[in-house]
Design an enzyme around this catalytic site. Structure first.
Site, short mmCIF file in Angstrom:
data_model
loop_
_atom_site.label_atom_id
_atom_site.label_comp_id
_atom_site.label_asym_id
_atom_site.label_seq_id
_atom_site.Cartn_x
_atom_site.Cartn_y
_atom_site.Cartn_z
N ARG A 1 -0.72 48.72 -7.34
CA ARG A 1 -0.09 48.29 -6.09
C ARG A 1 0.18 46.79 -6.16
NH1 ARG A 1 -3.04 47.79 -2.39
NH2 ARG A 1 -4.95 48.06 -3.58
N LYS B 1 -0.93 54.90 -0.28
CA LYS B 1 -1.62 53.84 0.45
C LYS B 1 -0.76 53.32 1.61
CE LYS B 1 -5.86 53.20 -1.19
NZ LYS B 1 -6.23 54.06 -2.28
N HIS C 1 -12.02 54.08 3.99
CA HIS C 1 -11.64 54.14 2.57
C HIS C 1 -12.85 54.69 1.83
CE1 HIS C 1 -10.34 51.96 -1.33
NE2 HIS C 1 -9.72 53.10 -1.22
N SER D 1 -11.80 49.82 -5.31
CA SER D 1 -11.25 50.49 -6.48
C SER D 1 -12.18 50.36 -7.69
CB SER D 1 -9.89 49.88 -6.80
OG SER D 1 -9.29 50.60 -7.85
N LYS E 1 -15.78 56.21 -6.18
CA LYS E 1 -15.56 57.18 -5.09
C LYS E 1 -15.12 58.54 -5.64
CE LYS E 1 -12.43 54.73 -2.97
NZ LYS E 1 -12.49 53.59 -3.90
N THR E 2 -14.08 58.52 -6.47
CA THR E 2 -13.55 59.78 -6.99
C THR E 2 -14.55 60.43 -7.95
OG1 THR E 2 -11.29 58.99 -6.74
CG2 THR E 2 -11.62 60.82 -8.25
N ASP F 1 -10.66 59.86 -1.22
CA ASP F 1 -10.24 58.48 -0.96
C ASP F 1 -10.07 58.04 0.50
OD1 ASP F 1 -9.55 56.05 -2.41
OD2 ASP F 1 -7.52 56.31 -1.66
N ARG G 1 -4.02 56.83 -14.60
CA ARG G 1 -4.37 57.70 -13.47
C ARG G 1 -3.92 59.13 -13.69
NH1 ARG G 1 -7.07 55.69 -8.61
NH2 ARG G 1 -7.00 53.44 -8.84
P1 ATP Z 1 -9.88 53.98 -6.46
O1 ATP Z 1 -10.09 53.48 -5.07
O2 ATP Z 1 -9.01 53.05 -7.26
O3 ATP Z 1 -9.41 55.40 -6.50
P2 ATP Z 1 -12.60 54.87 -7.15
O4 ATP Z 1 -13.64 54.23 -6.29
O5 ATP Z 1 -12.23 56.27 -6.83
O6 ATP Z 1 -11.32 53.90 -7.24
P3 ATP Z 1 -13.22 55.93 -9.73
O7 ATP Z 1 -11.87 56.49 -9.99
O8 ATP Z 1 -14.30 56.89 -9.41
O9 ATP Z 1 -13.14 54.78 -8.63
O10 ATP Z 1 -13.59 55.03 -10.99
C1 ATP Z 1 -14.89 54.74 -11.43
C2 ATP Z 1 -14.79 54.48 -12.93
O11 ATP Z 1 -15.99 53.93 -13.44
C3 ATP Z 1 -14.52 55.76 -13.68
O12 ATP Z 1 -13.65 55.47 -14.73
C4 ATP Z 1 -15.92 56.14 -14.19
O13 ATP Z 1 -15.87 56.89 -15.37
C5 ATP Z 1 -16.51 54.76 -14.46
N1 ATP Z 1 -17.99 54.68 -14.41
C6 ATP Z 1 -18.78 54.24 -15.40
N2 ATP Z 1 -20.06 54.24 -15.04
C7 ATP Z 1 -20.11 54.68 -13.77
C8 ATP Z 1 -21.19 54.90 -12.85
N3 ATP Z 1 -22.45 54.64 -13.16
N4 ATP Z 1 -20.88 55.38 -11.63
C9 ATP Z 1 -19.59 55.61 -11.29
N5 ATP Z 1 -18.54 55.42 -12.12
C10 ATP Z 1 -18.79 54.96 -13.35
MN MN Z 2 -10.40 57.15 -6.29
#
Ligand code: ATP
Ligand code: MN
Length: 532
Positions: A60, A201, A221, A239, A243-244, A258, A323
């Protein structure tokens, strides 16, 4: 198999000023996938997923996100660097240019909606220049039944023209690309960027205004899921904090990954109908649910394929923000509809690259409010030239770029709801342990999962806690399936003096950031910050 429902309705976009006679309405995922291949705008990966490149923009562009200043927004939006005002006459002129641009193009239209709870439903019509952007809208928004399309009336329209370039001098934008929300006219106008995340978003940001202002509902969020006993868990975080990743848990039903609303009826609902997962270093072993969701219908963005069409998830030569988007039903265990009860546990996820914050700690109500307003995570080096040290990043409500109102408005709603629901709040550091970025290593996913599981199972209600001397956070001393040495971050650093210095440095960053909220915060919240 890809859904392939037959739509006969033809559609004119004249009402929007778009005169194109080549308009595809509500194509199936399969058709959009194939049209994308035919146009050489994407290739098929060996998994059957579509792989596209989003162009110059692979993320973004927050500096090009504007809100039209009008009767509806003038006195309510928290204007500033995040919510940048846009003149309404300039908007009208730019809108005319965009629809002119689209008028001689082949276009893709999709009717969909946001908000899984029908009382909050927002009908959305998306007009795309590119077929794969339209497939993204299919994946990410909720999909109406065929019956519902007969007299579909949109509440909001998204006009998405990645190939259009604005003229900043004349059009009032910062540069060629822009993402503008017009609340009076209920239009999201996106141009100059093919990054699909702008579409989702944009609607998220619209709901973050509409729901608190008009529906007494708190937008969040966060991701959310439901345990076998029916207990809801919510995971806030910026980010890349997890979360995911952490909400995709085979033992729990996924509500969404999300964006959610917390209603006055004590329910939580997903805004979306799909997931948008990061795939950097994705492995089947560590993240099986997400890995298996990459199949026909899914769209991979900005990944590199080998000559067999296999994705090299470690290749981040296009961007580290690789992604995949897919409809939520690509995940096995999901809540239908995407609604849950009041949460029992809330997790604030942070990827602390300083290696200072404990991997899990329990927050008091004051600490919860403080950390929610702070919205801390770290930006890690490696992607920007010249930056070798991680930098603290504070983003109020764990999502400031998407929040049109003053952060305190969301924080007050959350505090009240958390108290009423008597929820447990945990701070989880998914970032570094054993040292800062460069020295230490990222917390193992299996340990983070074990800590979350222990919290959800109530196991951490039974253990003793120790107070972090600088942050005042309550750290459990033991946790099932987690080596006890990692629960106290200081113990994982070889050089204790270095830890203390880093912890002080981070505490000072928290305090400097919080200064702007001090005036409006009560004693309880102020006491929730660092102790030093
Ligand atoms: P966005 O808001 O951009 O969607 P998000 O909060 O959903 O971000 P994730 O997509 O879950 O974030 O990304 C977390 C990244 O960190 C993943 O690539 C995951 O493999 C990595 N990772 C490594 N170690 C950990 C951990 N201990 N816990 C969570 N994620 C981890
Ligand atoms: Mn996510």
């Amino acid at each position: 198999m890809l859904a392939n429902y037959q739509i006969t309705k033809s559609i004119s976009l004249k009402d929007y000023g778009i005169n194109s006679t080549n308009v595809h309405y509500q194509l199936s995922p399969k058709e959009l996938h194939e049209i994308t291949l035919d146009k050489n705008q994407g290739v098929e990966a060996s998994s059957g997923a579509l792989a596209v490149n989003t162009g110059d923009f692979t993320g973004r562009s927050p500096k090009d996100r504007f809100i039209v200043e009008d009767e509806e927004t003038r006195d309510k939006v928290w204007w500033g660097d995040i919510n940048i005002p846009f003149d309404s006459k300039k908007f009208d002129a730019l809108y005319d240019k965009v629809v002119d641009y689209l008028s001689d193009k082949e276009l893709f239209v999709r009717d969909s909606y946001a908000c899984a709870d029908e009382n909050y439903r927002l009908n959305i019509r998306v007009v795309n220049e590119y077929p794969w952007s339209n497939l993204f809208a299919y994946n990410m928004f909720l999909r109406p039944e065929l019956e519902e399309l007969k007299d579909f009336k949109e509440d909001w329209i998204v006009i998405n023209a990645p190939g259009f370039q604005a003229d900043p001098e004349k059009d009032g934008t910062r540069q060629g690309n822009f993402s503008i929300l017009n609340f009076g006219k209920k239009i999201a106008l996106i141009g100059g960027s093919g990054y699909t995340g702008e579409i989702k978003k944009g609607i998220f940001s619209a709901l973050n205004f509409i729901l608190p202002v008009h529906k007494n509902t708190l937008p969040m969020h966060c991701s959310a899921n439901i345990g076998p006993e029916g207990d809801t868990a919510v995971f806030f975080g910026l980010s890349g904090t997890g979360k995911t990743t952490l909400s995709a848990d085979p033992k729990r039903k996924l509500i969404g990954d999300d964006e959610h609303g917390w209603t006055k009826e004590n329910t939580i609902f997903n805004f979306e109908g799909g997931c948008y997962a990061k795939v950097i270093h994705l492995s089947e072993e560590n993240e099986p649910d997400i890995f298996k969701a990459i199949k026909p219908g899914a769209i991979l963005e900005n990944v590199i394929l080998n000559d067999k069409g296999e994705v090299d998830f470690s290749d981040i030569s296009v961007t580290p923000n690789t992604r995949v988007s897919y409809p939520i039903d690509h995940i096995n265990n999901i809540a239908k509809p995407s609604i849950g009860e009041n949460p029992k546990n809330i997790f604030f996820l942070t990827a602390d690259a300083f290696g200072v914050l404990p991997p899990i700690s329990k927050l008091s109500p004051g600490q919860a409010a403080y950390h929610f307003m702070s919205g801390y995570t770290a930006k890690v080096a490696g992607t920007e030239a010249g930056i070798n040290e991680p930098q603290p990043n504070f983003s109020a409500c764990f999502g400031a770029p998407f929040m049109p109102l003053h952060p305190a408005e969301y924080a007050e709603m959350l505090s009240k709801k958390m108290k009423d629901a008597n929820v447990n709040v945990w701070l989880v550091n998914t970032g570094w342990t054993g040292g800062a970025y460069g020295t230490g290593s990222r917390m193992k996913l299996k340990y983070t999962r074990a800590m979350i599981e222990a919290a959800l199972q109530g196991e951490l209600d039974e253990v003793s806690f120790e107070k972090h001397p600088i942050f005042g956070l309550q750290m459990p001393r033991t946790c099932n399936n987690v080596p006890f040495e990692i629960l106290d971050p200081r113990a994982t650093w070889e050089d204790k003096k270095a830890y203390d210095a880093k912890a002080m440095e981070l505490a000072n960053s928290f305090k400097a950031n919080f200064k702007k909220y001090e005036e409006n915060s009560n004693e309880e919240i102020l006491a929730g910050g660092p102790l030093v």
